[in-house]
Design an enzyme around this catalytic site. Sequence first.
Site, PDB file in Angstrom:
ATOM      1  CG  ASN A  23      13.060-118.600   7.384  1.00 34.97           C
ATOM      2  OD1 ASN A  23      13.517-119.735   7.262  1.00 34.97           O
ATOM      3  ND2 ASN A  23      11.750-118.365   7.401  1.00 34.97           N
ATOM      4  CD  GLU A  83     -10.887-130.608  12.757  1.00 38.18           C
ATOM      5  OE1 GLU A  83     -11.473-130.482  13.852  1.00 38.18           O
ATOM      6  OE2 GLU A  83     -10.095-131.521  12.512  1.00 38.18           O
ATOM      7  CE  LYS A 103      13.273-122.901   7.824  1.00 39.20           C
ATOM      8  NZ  LYS A 103      12.104-122.073   7.469  1.00 39.20           N
ATOM      9  NE  ARG A 107      12.047-123.984  13.981  1.00 37.79           N
ATOM     10  CZ  ARG A 107      11.403-123.728  12.845  1.00 37.79           C
ATOM     11  NH1 ARG A 107      12.065-123.513  11.739  1.00 37.79           N
ATOM     12  NH2 ARG A 107      10.090-123.721  12.815  1.00 37.79           N
ATOM     13  CD  GLU A 119       2.454-120.386   8.221  1.00 36.68           C
ATOM     14  OE1 GLU A 119       3.150-120.629   9.210  1.00 36.68           O
ATOM     15  OE2 GLU A 119       2.841-120.584   7.055  1.00 36.68           O
ATOM     16  CD1 TRP A 169       4.593-132.861 -11.431  1.00 41.30           C
ATOM     17  CD2 TRP A 169       5.040-132.544  -9.255  1.00 41.30           C
ATOM     18  NE1 TRP A 169       5.950-132.682 -11.299  1.00 41.30           N
ATOM     19  CE2 TRP A 169       6.262-132.495  -9.978  1.00 41.30           C
ATOM     20  CE3 TRP A 169       5.072-132.362  -7.877  1.00 41.30           C
ATOM     21  CZ2 TRP A 169       7.484-132.270  -9.360  1.00 41.30           C
ATOM     22  CZ3 TRP A 169       6.287-132.149  -7.270  1.00 41.30           C
ATOM     23  CH2 TRP A 169       7.483-132.099  -7.999  1.00 41.30           C
ATOM     24  CG  ASP A 173       4.433-125.669   8.236  1.00 40.77           C
ATOM     25  OD1 ASP A 173       4.647-125.305   9.396  1.00 40.77           O
ATOM     26  OD2 ASP A 173       4.654-124.956   7.243  1.00 40.77           O
ATOM     27  CD  GLU A 182       9.050-116.391   7.251  1.00 44.32           C
ATOM     28  OE1 GLU A 182      10.055-115.694   7.022  1.00 44.32           O
ATOM     29  OE2 GLU A 182       8.920-117.556   6.833  1.00 44.32           O
ATOM     30  NE  ARG A 183       4.492-118.018   6.591  1.00 41.76           N
ATOM     31  CZ  ARG A 183       4.147-118.025   5.315  1.00 41.76           C
ATOM     32  NH1 ARG A 183       3.132-117.309   4.877  1.00 41.76           N
ATOM     33  NH2 ARG A 183       4.822-118.738   4.457  1.00 41.76           N
ATOM     34  CD  GLU A 214       9.996-123.967   4.857  1.00 45.55           C
ATOM     35  OE1 GLU A 214      10.218-122.979   5.572  1.00 45.55           O
ATOM     36  OE2 GLU A 214       8.887-124.518   4.760  1.00 45.55           O
TER      37      GLU A 214
HETATM   38  C1  GCU Z   1       6.233-122.609   7.696  1.00 48.02           C
HETATM   39  C2  GCU Z   1       6.051-121.153   7.431  1.00 48.02           C
HETATM   40  C3  GCU Z   1       7.352-120.469   7.144  1.00 48.02           C
HETATM   41  C4  GCU Z   1       8.357-120.796   8.253  1.00 48.02           C
HETATM   42  C5  GCU Z   1       8.470-122.277   8.427  1.00 48.02           C
HETATM   43  C6  GCU Z   1       9.326-122.677   9.611  1.00 48.02           C
HETATM   44  O1  GCU Z   1       6.600-123.265   6.519  1.00 48.02           O
HETATM   45  O2  GCU Z   1       5.171-120.971   6.360  1.00 48.02           O
HETATM   46  O3  GCU Z   1       7.102-119.113   7.059  1.00 48.02           O
HETATM   47  O4  GCU Z   1       9.578-120.248   7.960  1.00 48.02           O
HETATM   48  O5  GCU Z   1       7.205-122.816   8.664  1.00 48.02           O
HETATM   49  O6  GCU Z   1       8.766-123.103  10.607  1.00 48.02           O
HETATM   50  O7  GCU Z   1      10.538-122.580   9.545  1.00 48.02           O
END
Ligand code: GCU
Length: 698
Positions: free
Chosen positions: A222, A531, A302, A339, A413, A561, A385, A180-181, A306
């Site tokens: 995740n 930046e 976590k 976290r 990211e 929105w 984030d 991921e990322r 999300e």
């Molecule tokens: C960001 C990221 C996710 C990751 C999340 C996290 O949102 O895009 O891929 O899971 O951070 O830190 O849990």
Amino acid sequence: MYFKAWLDYDGELNESMKKYFSTVLSNYGSNVLSKVERQMYLHAVEEVKTAAKAFIGNKPDEYDFMISDGNLTVIKEQYDEKEDGEWEKGILLYYVPENQMDEEALITEGAYAIKRYYDEEKRLDLWTVRANSGAGILYGTFALIRQAVCEGKIADTGIVAPFHALRMLNHWDNMDGTIERGYSGNSFFFSKNQILITERTTFYARLIASVGINGVVINNVNVKDMATRLISPVYYAKLRELSKIFAGYGIKIFLSLNFAAPMELGGLSECDPLSEDVIRWWKEKMQEVYQEIPDFGGFLVKADSEGRPGPFTYGRTHAEGANMLAKEIAPYGGLIIWRCFVYNCRQDWRDKKTDRARAGYDNFMPLDGKFLDNVILQIKNGPMDFQVREPVSPLFGGLMKTNQMLEVQIAQEYTGQQRHVCYLVPMWKEVLDFHTYCKENEDTVADIISGRTFPIRNCGIAGVSNTGDDSNWTGHDLAAANLYGFGRLSFDNHLTAEEIAKEWISMTFPKKPIILSNLMYILMNSWRAYESYTSPLGIGWMVNPSYHYGPNVDGYEYDRWGTYHRADCKGIGVERSSKGTGYTLQYQKKNALMYEDVSTCPDELLLFFHRVLYTDRLKSGKTLIQHIYDSHFEGVEEVKEFIRLFCQLEEYLEEAVFQRILNRLTEQLSSAEEWRDVVNTYFHRISGIEDEKARIIY
Ligand code: GCU
């Protein structure tokens, strides 16, 4: 095939310096060391041999020694059979036995001292690494070699103790081998639901130990599907093997945990942290895990974020969730790292009081002091984030009775995904040096997470790793500076971003002044450049949704929105002062006042904290709109300068390396141009205001 990164040891030593690397002396034989301490010590000896091979082309002679009554005795006769008048030079790795410890600070796990030993009578001239732990010997040895490579000489260091207790990398690696990322290929920890142990594994442990890392979470936060099963018999043997390899380099293995594991793995009907069945399940699980992997570090969690499960489902607090796990892991000395990245991604942004930035503080501040001592809250550097510019999370300086850890993202990211060069150490330095004003002195983030502000022991710093199975580890060769820099900073918070960049360049590339000066310019200006051509003044998120690369002015994925940054024909920005969402009030008074007032709010965060009109003037005297136009043009020019400077290095760099970096810089330039055009056109259209310099904007 993989690169040796900064462990290539291509140093140019003069003849007199080379002599030190002709002999290595060690005392692990005459010391009673645990298996793992001995392993670390042996790795240090091995490291001297590797360096000697690079510096002098030969393996060094090896001797044991003993020290009694302050006298050094080399155990091997031929050592003394040197020619008349000749001095014996060497490197001596001295594991200081407990009863001979004379210096308090050596007590800190991982501390070391490099010191010259000079004996007229015996004609001995040695560089010694002294430590009373295997990790200290290892870190000291890496430091000594680093001095030799970077400076061409070795010098006394005094006692060097690691600044942060926990220095961790978080891998967001999935069991199927994706990351991921991840921007450097696939995982080297997992493939097809199996744990990988290859030659790379050991090299990686060595690589990150060389900069002081002592903890690694190997799987994604995740935790889904097969990853939930990492704590089950199928994987224990491999995890044990992995943890042994890393332990030999002073690194503990951690896993990310699925809060719903009692259901998904244990077949229970719930995962309520107060349910007796759930508690029993975890008790047995922890026992099993530690029976199988005795030196296991603990878990990263976590929860309620999300889509991940957590205690909220059962009306329980995060303290109740974390403490339940912590209590069950405590008998084994394990840690629960929890976290604080908890927010409601379904919030309706049209409500002016709704503000994601508030979420971390709102969720965790009421729980200050409620966590067990083996729980650590892991807090992202900013309240959102990992944007290119965010203020420091107000949880730092807010929480006073809770173990804390800073989380930064080494993986880029939102900062160019390792296709753009973006050296992040200057950003992390700003975060670490930020005064929270929670106390009169020792109030910076670095002070807090190193236990200097409040008496906390379980604390430190974590970085989301940017590595993968690409041959150069980090995709962009220059992104390795971030991995190196994260480790060095976690060990020695006093280093400057410049010093770290200089070290990394010297360790990685041939030693030519032009390489050093040009790469220094590129690295040190890269964050600012990124930046300038991306989203302005802390507004954030103008990036393609989910993917997070390339411009998209209305790209915030959780905003159905289209109003995230609230731009209209007059101005832009989210009002987070007391007149708006009240986010500023989460800071200690002095900072709250600074951010509250437009005239004292730092320009680079202006649009994070305030809604500003395009015609309002910044501290530079420019109007907001003119600043946006100018910075986007300047950012692109800076990337052109990077390319110009980099091209001057062609004749000195390996062709493949040169081409790879040049390709990335070229992509960066076209991406920067796209950013410039998309963002400037947007503001030109929405504001209807012309560029003072009459440049073409679309
Ligand atoms: C960001 C990221 C996710 C990751 C999340 C996290 O949102 O895009 O891929 O899971 O951070 O830190 O849990």
